[in-house]
Design an enzyme around this catalytic site. Sequence first.
Site, PDB file in Angstrom:
ATOM      1  N   ASP A  19       1.683  -8.450   5.589  1.00 28.98           N
ATOM      2  CA  ASP A  19       2.049  -7.101   5.996  1.00 28.98           C
ATOM      3  C   ASP A  19       2.380  -7.144   7.488  1.00 28.98           C
ATOM      4  OD1 ASP A  19       2.222  -4.228   5.973  1.00 28.98           O
ATOM      5  OD2 ASP A  19       0.186  -4.161   6.792  1.00 28.98           O
ATOM      6  N   ASP A  21       2.727  -3.885   9.973  1.00 28.34           N
ATOM      7  CA  ASP A  21       2.074  -2.894  10.836  1.00 28.34           C
ATOM      8  C   ASP A  21       0.555  -2.991  10.773  1.00 28.34           C
ATOM      9  OD1 ASP A  21       4.614  -2.050  11.399  1.00 28.34           O
ATOM     10  OD2 ASP A  21       4.523  -0.252  10.157  1.00 28.34           O
ATOM     11  N   THR A 125       6.793  -5.402   3.842  1.00 27.50           N
ATOM     12  CA  THR A 125       6.492  -4.248   4.672  1.00 27.50           C
ATOM     13  C   THR A 125       7.352  -3.045   4.323  1.00 27.50           C
ATOM     14  OG1 THR A 125       6.532  -3.445   6.971  1.00 27.50           O
ATOM     15  CG2 THR A 125       8.099  -5.175   6.403  1.00 27.50           C
ATOM     16  N   ALA A 126       6.816  -1.854   4.576  1.00 29.54           N
ATOM     17  CA  ALA A 126       7.596  -0.626   4.420  1.00 29.54           C
ATOM     18  C   ALA A 126       8.609  -0.457   5.552  1.00 29.54           C
ATOM     19  CB  ALA A 126       6.669   0.582   4.374  1.00 29.54           C
ATOM     20  N   LYS A 170       5.013  -3.002  -3.454  1.00 32.62           N
ATOM     21  CA  LYS A 170       4.869  -4.321  -2.824  1.00 32.62           C
ATOM     22  C   LYS A 170       4.452  -5.368  -3.850  1.00 32.62           C
ATOM     23  CE  LYS A 170       3.794  -3.379   2.039  1.00 32.62           C
ATOM     24  NZ  LYS A 170       2.815  -3.651   3.128  1.00 32.62           N
ATOM     25  N   ASN A 196      -3.830   0.671   1.072  1.00 29.53           N
ATOM     26  CA  ASN A 196      -2.618   0.914   0.292  1.00 29.53           C
ATOM     27  C   ASN A 196      -2.029  -0.380  -0.267  1.00 29.53           C
ATOM     28  OD1 ASN A 196      -2.330   3.827   0.585  1.00 29.53           O
ATOM     29  ND2 ASN A 196      -1.932   3.410   2.737  1.00 29.53           N
TER      30      ASN A 196
END
Length: 254
Positions: A19, A21, A125-126, A170, A196
């Site tokens: 990930d 952030d 990642t978003a 994800k 999440n």
Amino acid sequence: MHEVTAPPSSHNAVVAFFDVDNTLMRGASAYYLSKEAWRRGIVGWRDIARFAWHQFRFVAVGENHKHMMNARERALEIVGGHSMQTLIELAETIYERDILPNLWPETVDLAKEHLAKGHEVWLITATPQFVAQVIAERLGLTGALGTRVRAEDGLLTGELEGHVLHGPEKATVATELAERVGADLAECWAYSDSSNDIPLLSAVGNRVAVNADVKLTHHAQTMGWQIMPLNRAGLKEARKRVKRQAKSVRKSSR
């Protein structure tokens, strides 16, 4: 669906998913994207104030699904009407000025430990794909899976291509990538700070909670997952585990 562009690989591949952030870096990369967009006159004061609030809240109390989704969607909206090349240049600017100084050295070192074992290392990642890809390239990682924006005639529309890469999405994309490169998920690794990402962490055989929020910490303790504090001792233990337990992969000579 999120396009996976990895080349075919041997069936002994191992993938480590990271990930971004608050796992690879401190804070939310979408905030730095919005700040640079403001500097270039793409957004106004109201937008940057909104992003500043999201950034402050994210660093102070961790990720909140509703706030995070609002920030991501707005970050993608503001790129509408701009060329991909313009956005790549913007991403390169924020990498040098904003992201690089906020990288967690411990997590970056761990990613490089996986590379040394012959593993593929992918950011997941978003964050918009064009930002995630720049980070991956600058760090010498294998690639990046991020949220994609639809493009028409060379210009970004500001609309999503598929879904925001978040939560169960994800896990879906990680599974697709593992199948594409010939990796057994039981041999793969995942690193995240957020509850999440429990679906992603649950999908692989080796999961590590990095700088974890309260909910993920509790879940990791219950499940017996490794918890890695962002300090020298935490990095040392995580490295030992990778060296001891991770499967080494020999690169093909072809």
